[in-house]
Design a protein around this motif. Structure first.
Motif, short mmCIF file in Angstrom:
data_model
loop_
_atom_site.label_atom_id
_atom_site.label_comp_id
_atom_site.label_asym_id
_atom_site.label_seq_id
_atom_site.Cartn_x
_atom_site.Cartn_y
_atom_site.Cartn_z
N ILE A 101 -42.42 -39.35 46.83
CA ILE A 101 -41.89 -38.40 45.84
C ILE A 101 -41.63 -39.14 44.53
CG2 ILE A 101 -39.77 -37.18 45.23
CD1 ILE A 101 -39.84 -35.73 47.76
N HIS A 102 -41.20 -40.40 44.64
CA HIS A 102 -40.93 -41.22 43.45
C HIS A 102 -41.99 -42.31 43.36
CE1 HIS A 102 -36.57 -39.76 43.98
NE2 HIS A 102 -37.10 -39.14 42.95
N GLY A 103 -42.87 -42.20 42.35
CA GLY A 103 -44.00 -43.13 42.26
C GLY A 103 -43.58 -44.58 42.09
N LEU A 104 -42.48 -44.78 41.42
CA LEU A 104 -41.99 -46.13 41.15
C LEU A 104 -41.67 -46.89 42.44
CD1 LEU A 104 -41.09 -47.95 38.84
CD2 LEU A 104 -38.90 -46.76 38.82
N GLU A 105 -41.45 -46.14 43.52
CA GLU A 105 -41.04 -46.78 44.77
C GLU A 105 -42.23 -47.35 45.53
OE1 GLU A 105 -38.53 -43.82 46.61
OE2 GLU A 105 -37.23 -43.76 44.85
N GLY A 106 -43.43 -47.17 44.97
CA GLY A 106 -44.60 -47.87 45.50
C GLY A 106 -45.02 -47.45 46.89
N MET A 129 -44.53 -44.84 37.90
CA MET A 129 -43.43 -44.11 37.28
C MET A 129 -42.68 -43.35 38.38
SD MET A 129 -43.59 -44.53 33.94
CE MET A 129 -42.72 -43.13 33.23
N ARG A 130 -41.36 -43.31 38.24
CA ARG A 130 -40.58 -42.52 39.19
C ARG A 130 -40.98 -41.05 39.10
NH1 ARG A 130 -35.43 -42.59 41.61
NH2 ARG A 130 -34.45 -40.54 41.66
N GLU A 131 -41.24 -40.59 37.87
CA GLU A 131 -41.37 -39.17 37.57
C GLU A 131 -42.80 -38.66 37.74
OE1 GLU A 131 -40.17 -41.52 35.56
OE2 GLU A 131 -38.04 -41.06 35.26
N LEU A 134 -39.25 -40.59 52.82
CA LEU A 134 -39.19 -42.05 52.77
C LEU A 134 -39.01 -42.50 51.32
CD1 LEU A 134 -42.09 -42.88 55.28
CD2 LEU A 134 -39.63 -42.74 55.75
N HIS A 135 -37.95 -43.28 51.09
CA HIS A 135 -37.62 -43.73 49.73
C HIS A 135 -37.20 -45.20 49.74
CE1 HIS A 135 -37.27 -39.74 47.64
NE2 HIS A 135 -37.19 -39.34 48.89
N THR A 136 -37.19 -45.79 48.54
CA THR A 136 -36.62 -47.13 48.39
C THR A 136 -35.71 -47.14 47.16
OG1 THR A 136 -38.38 -47.89 46.91
CG2 THR A 136 -38.74 -48.19 49.28
N GLY A 137 -34.89 -48.15 47.06
CA GLY A 137 -34.13 -48.34 45.82
C GLY A 137 -32.63 -48.20 45.97
N TYR A 177 -34.59 -41.26 53.95
CA TYR A 177 -34.48 -42.61 54.51
C TYR A 177 -34.65 -43.59 53.36
CZ TYR A 177 -35.35 -46.48 57.77
OH TYR A 177 -35.29 -47.64 58.47
N GLU A 178 -33.60 -44.37 53.11
CA GLU A 178 -33.57 -45.26 51.94
C GLU A 178 -33.59 -46.72 52.36
OE1 GLU A 178 -33.43 -45.12 48.64
OE2 GLU A 178 -33.10 -42.98 48.19
N ILE A 179 -34.60 -47.45 51.88
CA ILE A 179 -34.66 -48.89 52.08
C ILE A 179 -34.07 -49.59 50.86
CG2 ILE A 179 -36.23 -50.86 52.28
CD1 ILE A 179 -36.15 -49.29 54.83
#
Ligand SMILES: [Zn+2]
Length: 370
Positions: free
Chosen positions: A57-62, A105-107, A219-222, A296-298
Motif C-alpha cells: 500500500i505504501h511504495g516507500l516500504e519496498g 514513494m509512500r503515496e 503488510l507494512h514496514t516503518g 502487520y508492521e516490521i
C-alpha cells in the motif's frame, strides 16, 4: 529461507509473484483502464472463511511485503492441511501501490498529479468537500514540517516540537491523515484513487459468494525498532481497536507469539482517517459476518527517539523539494528509503524471519479450528 524473495523493482516482483501464484493457487488480475500497474492476486483453498494478506500500500516500504508473500507461496502452501482449505480461502494481494513502489514513494499520484497517501484514502466520503474529516492538530505542525530543509536547525525545531506535543496528541496526530493540505504529510486526497478502487474491487470479488468471515492483514514496514547490532526487528500486529475489543482478542488468540498492539484511543471510532482496515470493517459490517483487520508492521527505527523525528522531517523535506524544485533531492530520497526499507541484509533477513513466524502461527491456528 531463500534470499531471492526480495526484488529490485515492480516488474521483477510482479513476475516472481505471478509465476509462484500460478504454481500454487488460482491466479487472478485486477486491471484498470489507463493504469500501468495491474494488481495480481491469488486464491488458495475453497472455504467460505477468508484470510486476505495484502502488500505494497505504501511504495516507500519496498519489497518486504512482496518477499513475504513469495515465501508464503513457496514454503507454506504445500504444507497447508487439506481439511483447513475446505474451511478457509487464503488470498494474497500483491503490491496495491505499483506506482509508489516503482518510484519509491509512500503515496500514489492522483489525477491532478498530487501525492495521496493511499492508506488515508479509503472509505472517505469525498462527495462533500466541506464535510471532509478535519485534523486540527496536524495544522500545528504543517508549516514546520514542510519548511526549507536544514539538517541542523529544522531537525532541532522538530525535536523541540515533539517534546512540547508528545502528551497533548499533536505529535501523534501528524500521521493520522489530513485533507486540507495537498502539499502536506499523510494527505488523503480529494477523491478515491484508482488504486483504492482496485483494492476494494479485489476484496469485493473475494467476498462475493457466501463469505462467512474476513480476516485481513496488511503488510507494512516503518513502525517499530530495528536493532542492527543484534540483528533484531520488531514485529507487531496493529489493531485499530482498544485491547478489550473482540477483534483485538481475536488476533491475540490467533497469534500468541506475536505482539498485538491495540489502540486505546479508538473507543468511539478509528484514530487513523481513511485507513483500509477500518474501511473493510465498515464495508462488510452490514452482512453481519465477523470482519477482523490488522496491519502487520516490521520495525525499521534504529534510534528510539530520533527515528520518528527524522522520518517526519524527511517526508516534509520531500514535500518542500517537490514544490520548489519539482523533484526530491537524492539525499532526501535515500534517507526516506533507508527509514522505511533498510538496505541492510540483516534487516531484510530478520524481517522475513518475523513473517515466517506470523505465517506459522496462522496455519497452526487454522489447524486448531474444527
Ligand atoms: Zn505502511
Amino acid at each position: 529461507m531463500r534470499d531471492d524473495y526480495y526484488s529490485e523493482n515492480w516488474s521483477q516482483a510482479t513476475e516472481k509473484f505471478y509465476k509462484s501464484a500460478m504454481a500454487h493457487g488460482d491466479l487472478r488480475w485486477c486491471v484498470a483502464a489507463g493504469h500501468s500497474f495491474d494488481i495480481p492476486y491469488v486464491k488458495i483453498g475453497d472455504g467460505d472463511n477468508h484470510i486476505v494478506i495484502n502488500s505494497g500500500i505504501h511504495g516507500l516500504e519496498g519489497y518486504f511485503g512482496s518477499a513475504a508473500q513469495l515465501m508464503f507461496l513457496n514454503e507454506f502452501v504445500r504444507n497447508l492441511p487439506p481439511r483447513a482449505l475446505e474451511k478457509y480461502t487464503i488470498s494474497l494481494i500483491h503490491i496495491i501501490n505499483g506506482w509508489g513502489m516503482e518510484n519509491r514513494m509512500r503515496e500514489v499520484r492522483d489525477a491532478s498529479g498530487g501525492l495521496v497517501d493511499l492508506n488515508r484514502n479509503f472509505g472517505i466520503d469525498f462527495t462533500r468537500p466541506d464535510a471532509l474529516p478535519r485534523n486540527s492538530k496536524y495544522e500545528l505542525s504543517h508549516d514546520l514540517l514542510v519548511s526549507r530543509p536544514d539538517a541542523v536547525a529544522k531537525k532541532n525545531a522538530i525535536k523541540e516540537f515533539r517534546r512540547l506535543h508528545l502528551r497533548d496528541g499533536v505529535w501523534d496526530a501528524i500521521s493520522h491523515g489530513q485533507y486540507a493540505h495537498p502539499d502536506g504529510l499523510f494527505y488523503g486526497g480529494a477523491a478515491p484513487t484508482v488504486e483504492s478502487r482496485m483494492a476494494l474491487g479485489i476484496y469485493d470479488e473475494i467476498m462475493a459468494n457466501g463469505a462467512r468471515s474476513l480476516t485481513s492483514i496488511g503488510l507494512h514496514t516503518g513502525l517499530g525498532r530495528f536493532d542492527r547490532r543484534r540483528g533484531r526487528v520488531s514485529a507487531q500486529l496493529l489493531v485499530s481497536h482498544p485491547s478489550s475489543h473482540p477483534n483485538t482478542k481475536y488476533f491475540e488468540n490467533m497469534f500468541p507469539g506475536t505482539c498485538v498492539a491495540s489502540d486505546e484511543n479508538a473507543v468511539s471510532g478509528p484514530t487513523l482517517l481513511g485507513d483500509l482496515v477500518d474501511c473493510l470493517e465498515a464495508r462488510y459490517a452490514p452482512r453481519g459476518i465477523p470482519v477482523y483487520t490488522a496491519d502487520y508492521e516490521i520495525g525499521t527505527g534504529e534510534f528510539p527517539i530520533m527515528s520518528p523525528i527524522y522520518k517526519r522531517m524527511d517526508m516534509g523535506d520531500a514535500r518542500y523539494d517537490l514544490r520548489h524544485y519539482g523533484r526530491i533531492s537524492h539525499q532526501t530520497h535515500r534517507n526516506l528509503t533507508e527509514s522505511w526499507y533498510p538496505s541492510s541484509p540483516v534487516w531484510r533477513a530478520s524481517a522475513l524471519g518475523r513473517a515466517y513466524v506470523l505465517f506459522t502461527e496462522m496455519i497452526d491456528n487454522m489447524r486448531r479450528q474444527k
